[in-house]
Design an enzyme around this catalytic site. Structure first.
Site, PDB file in Angstrom:
ATOM      1  N   GLN A 254       1.165  -1.443   0.447  1.00 19.42           N
ATOM      2  CA  GLN A 254      -0.004   0.050  -0.238  1.00 19.42           C
ATOM      3  C   GLN A 254       1.053   1.422   0.338  1.00 19.42           C
ATOM      4  OE1 GLN A 254      -2.663  -1.447   3.508  1.00 19.42           O
ATOM      5  NE2 GLN A 254      -4.192  -0.380   2.486  1.00 19.42           N
TER       6      GLN A 254
ATOM      7  N   CYS B 131     -10.394   0.609   3.968  1.00 24.09           N
ATOM      8  CA  CYS B 131      -9.058   0.401   3.800  1.00 24.09           C
ATOM      9  C   CYS B 131      -8.552   1.246   3.868  1.00 24.09           C
ATOM     10  CB  CYS B 131      -8.780  -0.351   2.403  1.00 24.09           C
ATOM     11  SG  CYS B 131      -7.123  -0.515   1.944  1.00 24.09           S
ATOM     12  N   LEU B 132      -7.314   1.791   3.736  1.00 28.40           N
ATOM     13  CA  LEU B 132      -6.084   3.401   3.365  1.00 28.40           C
ATOM     14  C   LEU B 132      -6.321   3.427   2.081  1.00 28.40           C
ATOM     15  CD1 LEU B 132      -4.150   3.308   6.325  1.00 28.40           C
ATOM     16  CD2 LEU B 132      -5.705   4.666   5.952  1.00 28.40           C
TER      17      LEU B 132
ATOM     18  N   HIS C 235      -7.066  -9.159   6.109  1.00 32.24           N
ATOM     19  CA  HIS C 235      -7.097  -8.036   5.548  1.00 32.24           C
ATOM     20  C   HIS C 235      -5.790  -7.960   4.682  1.00 32.24           C
ATOM     21  CE1 HIS C 235      -9.131  -4.099   4.081  1.00 32.24           C
ATOM     22  NE2 HIS C 235      -7.107  -3.973   3.674  1.00 32.24           N
ATOM     23  N   GLU C 236      -4.963  -7.724   5.789  1.00 34.01           N
ATOM     24  CA  GLU C 236      -3.162  -7.314   5.375  1.00 34.01           C
ATOM     25  C   GLU C 236      -3.239  -8.492   4.575  1.00 34.01           C
ATOM     26  OE1 GLU C 236      -4.853  -4.120   7.007  1.00 34.01           O
ATOM     27  OE2 GLU C 236      -3.296  -4.348   4.930  1.00 34.01           O
TER      28      GLU C 236
ATOM     29  N   HIS D  47      -3.332  -8.166   0.861  1.00 33.24           N
ATOM     30  CA  HIS D  47      -3.002  -7.280   0.085  1.00 33.24           C
ATOM     31  C   HIS D  47      -1.880  -7.914  -0.606  1.00 33.24           C
ATOM     32  CE1 HIS D  47      -5.194  -2.996   1.259  1.00 33.24           C
ATOM     33  NE2 HIS D  47      -5.052  -3.290   1.832  1.00 33.24           N
TER      34      HIS D  47
HETATM   35  C1  LIG Z   1     -11.429   8.840   4.893  1.00 34.02           C
HETATM   36  C2  LIG Z   1     -11.604   7.855   4.934  1.00 34.02           C
HETATM   37  O1  LIG Z   1     -11.610   6.993   4.257  1.00 34.02           O
HETATM   38  O2  LIG Z   1     -10.982   7.114   6.411  1.00 34.02           O
HETATM   39  C3  LIG Z   1     -10.686   6.309   6.607  1.00 34.02           C
HETATM   40  C4  LIG Z   1     -10.546   4.702   6.545  1.00 34.02           C
HETATM   41  C5  LIG Z   1     -10.286   3.782   6.570  1.00 34.02           C
HETATM   42  C6  LIG Z   1      -9.746   3.883   6.979  1.00 34.02           C
HETATM   43  C7  LIG Z   1      -8.261   2.262   7.521  1.00 34.02           C
HETATM   44  C8  LIG Z   1      -8.352   1.437   7.594  1.00 34.02           C
HETATM   45  C9  LIG Z   1      -7.907  -0.086   7.758  1.00 34.02           C
HETATM   46  O3  LIG Z   1      -6.802   0.032   9.168  1.00 34.02           O
HETATM   47  N1  LIG Z   1      -8.138  -0.986   7.911  1.00 34.02           N
HETATM   48  C10 LIG Z   1      -7.268  -2.187   8.261  1.00 34.02           C
HETATM   49  C11 LIG Z   1      -7.778  -2.597   7.568  1.00 34.02           C
HETATM   50  C12 LIG Z   1      -8.952  -3.581   8.634  1.00 34.02           C
HETATM   51  C13 LIG Z   1     -10.181  -3.430   8.615  1.00 34.02           C
HETATM   52  C14 LIG Z   1     -10.973  -3.781   9.234  1.00 34.02           C
HETATM   53  C15 LIG Z   1     -11.090  -4.636  10.731  1.00 34.02           C
HETATM   54  C16 LIG Z   1      -9.353  -4.433  10.872  1.00 34.02           C
HETATM   55  C17 LIG Z   1      -8.869  -4.171   9.914  1.00 34.02           C
HETATM   56  C18 LIG Z   1      -8.673   5.208   7.655  1.00 34.02           C
HETATM   57  C19 LIG Z   1      -9.739   6.297   7.270  1.00 34.02           C
HETATM   58  O4  LIG Z   1      -9.253   7.147   7.778  1.00 34.02           O
HETATM   59  C20 LIG Z   1      -8.755   8.097   6.771  1.00 34.02           C
HETATM   60  C21 LIG Z   1      -8.230   9.480   7.821  1.00 34.02           C
HETATM   61  O5  LIG Z   1      -8.074   7.893   5.975  1.00 34.02           O
HETATM   62 CO   LIG Z   2      -6.236  -2.669   2.992  1.00 35.75          CO
END
Ligand SMILES: CC(=O)Oc1ccc(/C=C/C(=O)NCCc2ccccc2)cc1OC(C)=O
Ligand SMILES: [Co+2]
Length: 174
Positions: free
Chosen positions: A50, A95-96, A137-138, A141
């Protein structure tokens, strides 16, 4: 080391990541850059692909009961392999690399994972709950798989429509 998030539909995200052979300073530099980057972008999980590094490297930091992410909870997984899985669970994932989109995704409830730490030591972890979801999830990727690939046809269509709107707005803001 400057990192930038790669976002859908960038083809980089579809690459298969390569095994890590050398547990050297370069690997440690990448891990040390990924962690603050993930924390600054409100992430709880991040795979190296990513940030455009096709290495089988992922980090996870699950918030605790007070919704705090502490350094003690940081997990660094290199060359992870799932050896056992059971049960089914559903969670609204984000997901970022697919900003602003969240959907319910089915995963195994529990997984047992073999992996190496940043020094190459082999570890085994049994996980359930949010940690288990994050690991799956990771690890997807690392195979070039995104959580949106698991959506039904109709929900995928809905996602593509919403995401196009989001990208247009993004361009207008620039
Ligand atoms: C606006 C927006 O998209 O907000 C976000 C969306 C996702 C994320 C992060 C998602 C994340 O860390 N996913 C890891 C995989 C995972 C998903 C579900 C449960 C466990 C692990 C962060 C956000 O905040 C910003 C500032 O981007
Ligand atoms: Co992801």
């Amino acid at each position: 080391m400057k990192l930038n998030i790669v976002t859908y539909p960038d083809k980089i995200l579809r690459q298969k990541s390569n095994e890590v052979e050398k547990f050297d300073e370069e690997l440690h530099e990448l891990l040390d850059a990924m962690y603050p980057f993930m924390m600054q972008t409100n992430g709880i999980g991040l795979a190296a692909i990513q940030v455009a590094h096709p290495k089988r490297v992922l980090i996870i930091n699950i918030p605790d009961e007070e919704d705090e992410q502490s350094d003690e909870n940081l997990i660094e997984m290199i060359n992870p392999v799932i050896t056992e899985k059971n049960g089914i669970t559903t969670y609204q994932e984000g997901c970022l690399s697919v900003p602003t989109f969240y959907e319910d995704i089915e995963r195994f409830e529990e997984v047992r994972v073999n992996y190496q730490d940043r020094f190459g030591n082999t570890k085994t972890l049994e996980a359930n709950g949010l940690l288990s979801i994050a690991i799956q999830h990771e690890m997807d990727h690392l195979e070039g798989i995104l959580f949106i690939d698991k959506l039904s046809y109709s929900r995928r269509k809905k996602f593509e429509k919403e995401y196009k709107k989001y990208q247009k707005e993004l361009k207008l803001k620039k």
